[in-house]
Design an enzyme around this catalytic site. Sequence first.
Site, PDB file in Angstrom:
ATOM      1  N   LYS A  14      66.932 -21.494  70.703  1.00 18.04           N
ATOM      2  CA  LYS A  14      67.241 -20.528  69.639  1.00 18.04           C
ATOM      3  C   LYS A  14      68.549 -19.788  69.923  1.00 18.04           C
ATOM      4  CE  LYS A  14      63.249 -18.247  69.930  1.00 18.04           C
ATOM      5  NZ  LYS A  14      62.488 -19.014  70.943  1.00 18.04           N
ATOM      6  N   ARG A  89      57.484 -12.575  65.510  1.00 18.50           N
ATOM      7  CA  ARG A  89      56.662 -13.354  66.436  1.00 18.50           C
ATOM      8  C   ARG A  89      55.170 -13.193  66.156  1.00 18.50           C
ATOM      9  NH1 ARG A  89      60.727 -13.572  70.858  1.00 18.50           N
ATOM     10  NH2 ARG A  89      59.961 -14.813  72.583  1.00 18.50           N
ATOM     11  N   ARG A 128      66.987 -23.120  83.081  1.00 24.97           N
ATOM     12  CA  ARG A 128      67.706 -21.934  82.605  1.00 24.97           C
ATOM     13  C   ARG A 128      67.617 -20.798  83.616  1.00 24.97           C
ATOM     14  NH1 ARG A 128      66.149 -19.468  76.786  1.00 24.97           N
ATOM     15  NH2 ARG A 128      64.579 -18.297  77.904  1.00 24.97           N
ATOM     16  N   ARG A 134      66.735 -14.446  84.479  1.00 25.39           N
ATOM     17  CA  ARG A 134      65.575 -13.830  83.827  1.00 25.39           C
ATOM     18  C   ARG A 134      64.318 -14.089  84.645  1.00 25.39           C
ATOM     19  NH1 ARG A 134      65.479 -15.228  77.466  1.00 25.39           N
ATOM     20  NH2 ARG A 134      63.288 -14.725  77.877  1.00 25.39           N
ATOM     21  N   ARG A 146      53.833 -17.521  78.407  1.00 26.73           N
ATOM     22  CA  ARG A 146      54.692 -17.364  77.223  1.00 26.73           C
ATOM     23  C   ARG A 146      54.408 -18.465  76.204  1.00 26.73           C
ATOM     24  NH1 ARG A 146      60.374 -17.335  79.813  1.00 26.73           N
ATOM     25  NH2 ARG A 146      61.172 -17.016  77.700  1.00 26.73           N
TER      26      ARG A 146
HETATM   27  P1  AMP Z   1      63.061 -13.995  74.189  1.00 22.47           P
HETATM   28  O1  AMP Z   1      64.380 -13.550  74.695  1.00 22.47           O
HETATM   29  O2  AMP Z   1      63.035 -14.198  72.705  1.00 22.47           O
HETATM   30  O3  AMP Z   1      62.532 -15.194  74.938  1.00 22.47           O
HETATM   31  O4  AMP Z   1      62.018 -12.809  74.462  1.00 22.47           O
HETATM   32  C1  AMP Z   1      61.723 -12.396  75.788  1.00 22.47           C
HETATM   33  C2  AMP Z   1      60.520 -11.484  75.780  1.00 22.47           C
HETATM   34  O5  AMP Z   1      60.807 -10.299  75.014  1.00 22.47           O
HETATM   35  C3  AMP Z   1      59.244 -12.050  75.158  1.00 22.47           C
HETATM   36  O6  AMP Z   1      58.509 -12.845  76.067  1.00 22.47           O
HETATM   37  C4  AMP Z   1      58.513 -10.761  74.764  1.00 22.47           C
HETATM   38  O7  AMP Z   1      57.932 -10.144  75.901  1.00 22.47           O
HETATM   39  C5  AMP Z   1      59.661  -9.859  74.305  1.00 22.47           C
HETATM   40  N1  AMP Z   1      59.927 -10.039  72.849  1.00 22.47           N
HETATM   41  C6  AMP Z   1      61.048 -10.542  72.280  1.00 22.47           C
HETATM   42  N2  AMP Z   1      60.952 -10.555  70.953  1.00 22.47           N
HETATM   43  C7  AMP Z   1      59.729 -10.056  70.652  1.00 22.47           C
HETATM   44  C8  AMP Z   1      59.021  -9.842  69.443  1.00 22.47           C
HETATM   45  N3  AMP Z   1      59.541 -10.175  68.254  1.00 22.47           N
HETATM   46  N4  AMP Z   1      57.765  -9.304  69.525  1.00 22.47           N
HETATM   47  C9  AMP Z   1      57.228  -8.973  70.708  1.00 22.47           C
HETATM   48  N5  AMP Z   1      57.828  -9.178  71.890  1.00 22.47           N
HETATM   49  C10 AMP Z   1      59.074  -9.721  71.884  1.00 22.47           C
END
Ligand code: AMP
Length: 192
Positions: A14, A89, A128, A134, A146
């Site tokens: 993404k 999400r 990654r 991260r 996740r």
């Molecule tokens: P990402 O960078 O999209 O992989 O998001 C990393 C982490 O941020 C996720 O595993 C969640 O803990 C939190 N997170 C990101 N976006 C959301 C969302 N829309 N709703 C809830 N938690 C989120």
Amino acid sequence: MLNIVLFGPPGAGKGTQSERLIEKYGLTHLSTGDIFRANIKGETELGQLAKSYMDQGHLVPDSVTIDMLRAEVLKSNSSKGYIFDGFPRTNAQATALDDFLASIGTQITLMLALEVEENELKNRLLKRAEVSGRPDDADPAIIENRIAVYNRETAPVKSFYQAQNKLIFIDGIGTIDNITDRLFEAVESRNT
Ligand code: AMP
């Protein structure tokens, strides 16, 4: 306005593909994960709260995430449109986003859902981790979590947009350029 939800499991590409779409269509990028990570780095109260969920691979609560997203949209005030990356999400987030966009006179144009099978996702995330720094990418148990959270809470959001005839599936396997071409083609099919 062109408002795209770029959807897919963790590791689907993404972030990478968002950059391509932004460049081509002049969209404003809103990645809730990036915003949370910036808050963690800046040691804000929101960052502290989000970190406790993110480190475990859990979702940050809807109310916190939705309020933050709304504030970011209002702050950025884009004229061309947005790419929502990692949001919504949950179905509650999707409903809140629809209501909010309607309140500012716009709507989601389409959801592009990247499809990548689970083993490939796990390999990509571990790879990654070597460069992203991260913590949630580096631990196989957190990655499992996740993906499980995605399957349980996030995947149903596809049906939400399918019911509005806005969902387009995109094969997320191939070179980055191949996948970008598929995304552009899907946008062009709707952006007339
Ligand atoms: P990402 O960078 O999209 O992989 O998001 C990393 C982490 O941020 C996720 O595993 C969640 O803990 C939190 N997170 C990101 N976006 C959301 C969302 N829309 N709703 C809830 N938690 C989120």
